[in-house]
Design an enzyme around this catalytic site. Structure first.
Site, PDB file in Angstrom:
ATOM      1  N   ALA A   1       3.313  -1.065   4.660  1.00 39.52           N
ATOM      2  CA  ALA A   1       2.775  -1.095   6.037  1.00 39.52           C
ATOM      3  C   ALA A   1       2.283  -2.480   6.433  1.00 39.52           C
ATOM      4  O   ALA A   1       2.261  -2.811   7.630  1.00 39.52           O
ATOM      5  CB  ALA A   1       1.662  -0.073   6.178  1.00 39.52           C
TER       6      ALA A   1
ATOM      7  N   TYR B   1      11.545   8.449   0.659  1.00 36.55           N
ATOM      8  CA  TYR B   1      11.474   7.358  -0.319  1.00 36.55           C
ATOM      9  C   TYR B   1      12.124   7.676  -1.671  1.00 36.55           C
ATOM     10  O   TYR B   1      12.078   6.839  -2.566  1.00 36.55           O
ATOM     11  CB  TYR B   1      10.007   6.952  -0.525  1.00 36.55           C
ATOM     12  CG  TYR B   1       9.330   6.527   0.774  1.00 36.55           C
ATOM     13  CD1 TYR B   1       9.789   5.416   1.476  1.00 36.55           C
ATOM     14  CD2 TYR B   1       8.269   7.250   1.309  1.00 36.55           C
ATOM     15  CE1 TYR B   1       9.197   5.026   2.676  1.00 36.55           C
ATOM     16  CE2 TYR B   1       7.665   6.868   2.502  1.00 36.55           C
ATOM     17  CZ  TYR B   1       8.135   5.756   3.181  1.00 36.55           C
ATOM     18  OH  TYR B   1       7.550   5.376   4.366  1.00 36.55           O
TER      19      TYR B   1
ATOM     20  N   PRO C   1       0.789  -1.222   0.000  1.00 32.36           N
ATOM     21  CA  PRO C   1       0.000   0.000   0.000  1.00 32.36           C
ATOM     22  C   PRO C   1       0.828   1.282   0.000  1.00 32.36           C
ATOM     23  O   PRO C   1       1.842   1.387   0.683  1.00 32.36           O
ATOM     24  CB  PRO C   1      -0.836  -0.106   1.284  1.00 32.36           C
ATOM     25  CG  PRO C   1      -0.160  -1.135   2.099  1.00 32.36           C
ATOM     26  CD  PRO C   1       0.500  -2.084   1.145  1.00 32.36           C
ATOM     27  N   ASN C   2       0.338   2.206  -0.795  1.00 28.44           N
ATOM     28  CA  ASN C   2       0.874   3.576  -0.935  1.00 28.44           C
ATOM     29  C   ASN C   2       2.130   3.660  -1.789  1.00 28.44           C
ATOM     30  O   ASN C   2       2.568   4.762  -2.114  1.00 28.44           O
ATOM     31  CB  ASN C   2       1.121   4.227   0.446  1.00 28.44           C
ATOM     32  CG  ASN C   2      -0.166   4.394   1.225  1.00 28.44           C
ATOM     33  OD1 ASN C   2      -1.141   4.920   0.695  1.00 28.44           O
ATOM     34  ND2 ASN C   2      -0.202   3.911   2.445  1.00 28.44           N
TER      35      ASN C   2
ATOM     36  N   ARG D   1       7.723   0.048  13.252  1.00 28.24           N
ATOM     37  CA  ARG D   1       8.213  -0.434  11.943  1.00 28.24           C
ATOM     38  C   ARG D   1       9.351  -1.451  12.105  1.00 28.24           C
ATOM     39  O   ARG D   1       9.850  -1.992  11.131  1.00 28.24           O
ATOM     40  CB  ARG D   1       8.713   0.727  11.088  1.00 28.24           C
ATOM     41  CG  ARG D   1       7.636   1.729  10.735  1.00 28.24           C
ATOM     42  CD  ARG D   1       8.166   2.772   9.764  1.00 28.24           C
ATOM     43  NE  ARG D   1       7.323   3.943   9.783  1.00 28.24           N
ATOM     44  CZ  ARG D   1       6.213   4.105   9.068  1.00 28.24           C
ATOM     45  NH1 ARG D   1       5.811   3.166   8.237  1.00 28.24           N
ATOM     46  NH2 ARG D   1       5.500   5.201   9.156  1.00 28.24           N
TER      47      ARG D   1
ATOM     48  N   ASN E   1       7.973  -5.765  -1.355  1.00 29.92           N
ATOM     49  CA  ASN E   1       7.964  -4.691  -0.362  1.00 29.92           C
ATOM     50  C   ASN E   1       6.526  -4.623   0.143  1.00 29.92           C
ATOM     51  O   ASN E   1       5.668  -4.041  -0.515  1.00 29.92           O
ATOM     52  CB  ASN E   1       8.396  -3.355  -0.973  1.00 29.92           C
ATOM     53  CG  ASN E   1       8.435  -2.256   0.083  1.00 29.92           C
ATOM     54  OD1 ASN E   1       7.890  -2.401   1.177  1.00 29.92           O
ATOM     55  ND2 ASN E   1       9.081  -1.152  -0.251  1.00 29.92           N
TER      56      ASN E   1
ATOM     57  N   ARG F   1      13.562   3.968  12.145  1.00 30.89           N
ATOM     58  CA  ARG F   1      12.302   4.720  12.180  1.00 30.89           C
ATOM     59  C   ARG F   1      11.495   4.354  13.439  1.00 30.89           C
ATOM     60  O   ARG F   1      12.045   3.814  14.393  1.00 30.89           O
ATOM     61  CB  ARG F   1      11.543   4.445  10.871  1.00 30.89           C
ATOM     62  CG  ARG F   1      12.345   4.911   9.647  1.00 30.89           C
ATOM     63  CD  ARG F   1      11.567   4.756   8.374  1.00 30.89           C
ATOM     64  NE  ARG F   1      10.388   5.614   8.367  1.00 30.89           N
ATOM     65  CZ  ARG F   1       9.448   5.564   7.415  1.00 30.89           C
ATOM     66  NH1 ARG F   1       9.576   4.717   6.403  1.00 30.89           N
ATOM     67  NH2 ARG F   1       8.404   6.370   7.473  1.00 30.89           N
TER      68      ARG F   1
ATOM     69  N   ARG G   1       5.604  11.807  -3.688  1.00 28.12           N
ATOM     70  CA  ARG G   1       5.406  12.406  -2.363  1.00 28.12           C
ATOM     71  C   ARG G   1       6.561  11.932  -1.464  1.00 28.12           C
ATOM     72  O   ARG G   1       7.162  10.896  -1.719  1.00 28.12           O
ATOM     73  CB  ARG G   1       4.112  11.907  -1.691  1.00 28.12           C
ATOM     74  CG  ARG G   1       2.852  12.184  -2.445  1.00 28.12           C
ATOM     75  CD  ARG G   1       2.252  13.538  -2.001  1.00 28.12           C
ATOM     76  NE  ARG G   1       0.877  13.664  -2.454  1.00 28.12           N
ATOM     77  CZ  ARG G   1       0.505  13.930  -3.711  1.00 28.12           C
ATOM     78  NH1 ARG G   1       1.426  14.082  -4.633  1.00 28.12           N
ATOM     79  NH2 ARG G   1      -0.763  14.047  -4.020  1.00 28.12           N
TER      80      ARG G   1
ATOM     81  N   HIS H   1      12.791  -3.048   1.792  1.00 28.56           N
ATOM     82  CA  HIS H   1      12.263  -1.782   2.295  1.00 28.56           C
ATOM     83  C   HIS H   1      13.163  -0.667   1.792  1.00 28.56           C
ATOM     84  O   HIS H   1      14.391  -0.753   1.909  1.00 28.56           O
ATOM     85  CB  HIS H   1      12.223  -1.758   3.826  1.00 28.56           C
ATOM     86  CG  HIS H   1      11.272  -2.770   4.367  1.00 28.56           C
ATOM     87  ND1 HIS H   1       9.913  -2.584   4.326  1.00 28.56           N
ATOM     88  CD2 HIS H   1      11.480  -3.986   4.900  1.00 28.56           C
ATOM     89  CE1 HIS H   1       9.325  -3.646   4.837  1.00 28.56           C
ATOM     90  NE2 HIS H   1      10.252  -4.522   5.179  1.00 28.56           N
ATOM     91  N   ILE H   2      12.537   0.345   1.250  1.00 29.50           N
ATOM     92  CA  ILE H   2      13.298   1.463   0.687  1.00 29.50           C
ATOM     93  C   ILE H   2      14.019   2.224   1.801  1.00 29.50           C
ATOM     94  O   ILE H   2      15.188   2.575   1.682  1.00 29.50           O
ATOM     95  CB  ILE H   2      12.340   2.399  -0.081  1.00 29.50           C
ATOM     96  CG1 ILE H   2      11.690   1.625  -1.236  1.00 29.50           C
ATOM     97  CG2 ILE H   2      13.068   3.640  -0.579  1.00 29.50           C
ATOM     98  CD1 ILE H   2      10.463   2.294  -1.810  1.00 29.50           C
ATOM     99  N   SER H   3      13.302   2.468   2.885  1.00 29.34           N
ATOM    100  CA  SER H   3      13.897   3.172   4.029  1.00 29.34           C
ATOM    101  C   SER H   3      14.470   2.153   5.012  1.00 29.34           C
ATOM    102  O   SER H   3      14.141   0.956   4.942  1.00 29.34           O
ATOM    103  CB  SER H   3      12.828   4.032   4.722  1.00 29.34           C
ATOM    104  OG  SER H   3      11.797   3.212   5.255  1.00 29.34           O
TER     105      SER H   3
END
Ligand code: CA2
Length: 146
Positions: free
Chosen positions: A78, A24, A11-12, A112, A75, A108, A19, A101-103
């Site tokens: 969430a 990201y 998602p997202n 997470r 990936n 964080r 954004r 995971h990109i980050s």
């Protein structure tokens, strides 16, 4: 089947590059998918890519991959932190699973830091930006040729 890799994004991630570039990056999901397709060609692999904001749609693609794909790069976004269903579906898949995971999720928020998917994955990449997908693809090629 022998060389097809399913690349799944949760998602997202359709908003990638549009954004929150500080978290990201600026590369869009379409660009990531086309970079993966190009690298896969060099590695003797092929990719199919799918993104959804719906958990059930991701589960359906994992089930479909059981018949079509040699490996899965995912990936889960969430859903990493919430979804036993994704863990169960991935556990029904026989080939290698790599989580991206990109980050750096460990730098964080505490919520997470745990991913249900990691317990099923052969490997996890976090914090390498969108380059992580390409690194995962190279690792997938190694795993499948071993
Ligand atoms: O770092 C990652 O790749 C994450 O999987 C991204 C998820 C987050 O929930 C995970 O904890 C870590 C969020 C994806 C949201 O993607 C966006 C991309 C651009 C703009 C807004 C959201």
């Amino acid at each position: 089947m022998a060389n097809l890799i399913t690349i799944l994004n949760g998602p997202n991630l359709n908003l990638l590059g549009q954004r929150e570039p500080e978290k990201y990056g600026t590369t869009t999901l379409a660009e990531v998918e086309s970079q993966c397709a190009a690298l896969a060609g060099e590695l003797g692999l092929a990719t199919e890519a799918f993104q959804s904001n719906h958990e059930g749609a991701l589960l359906d693609r994992i089930h479909a991959a059981r018949e079509t794909s040699a490996g899965i790069i995912i990936n889960p976004a969430a859903y990493s932190h919430t979804s036993v269903a994704l863990f169960d579906a991935l556990s029904s898949f026989e080939g290698p699973v790599l989580e991206v995971h990109i980050s750096n999720i460990h730098r964080r928020e505490a919520f997470r830091h745990h991913s249900y998917v990691s317990a099923r994955a052969e490997g996890v990449i976090a914090g390498f930006g969108t380059e992580g997908y390409l690194l995962a693809l190279r690792r997938m090629a190694s795993l499948l040729s071993a």
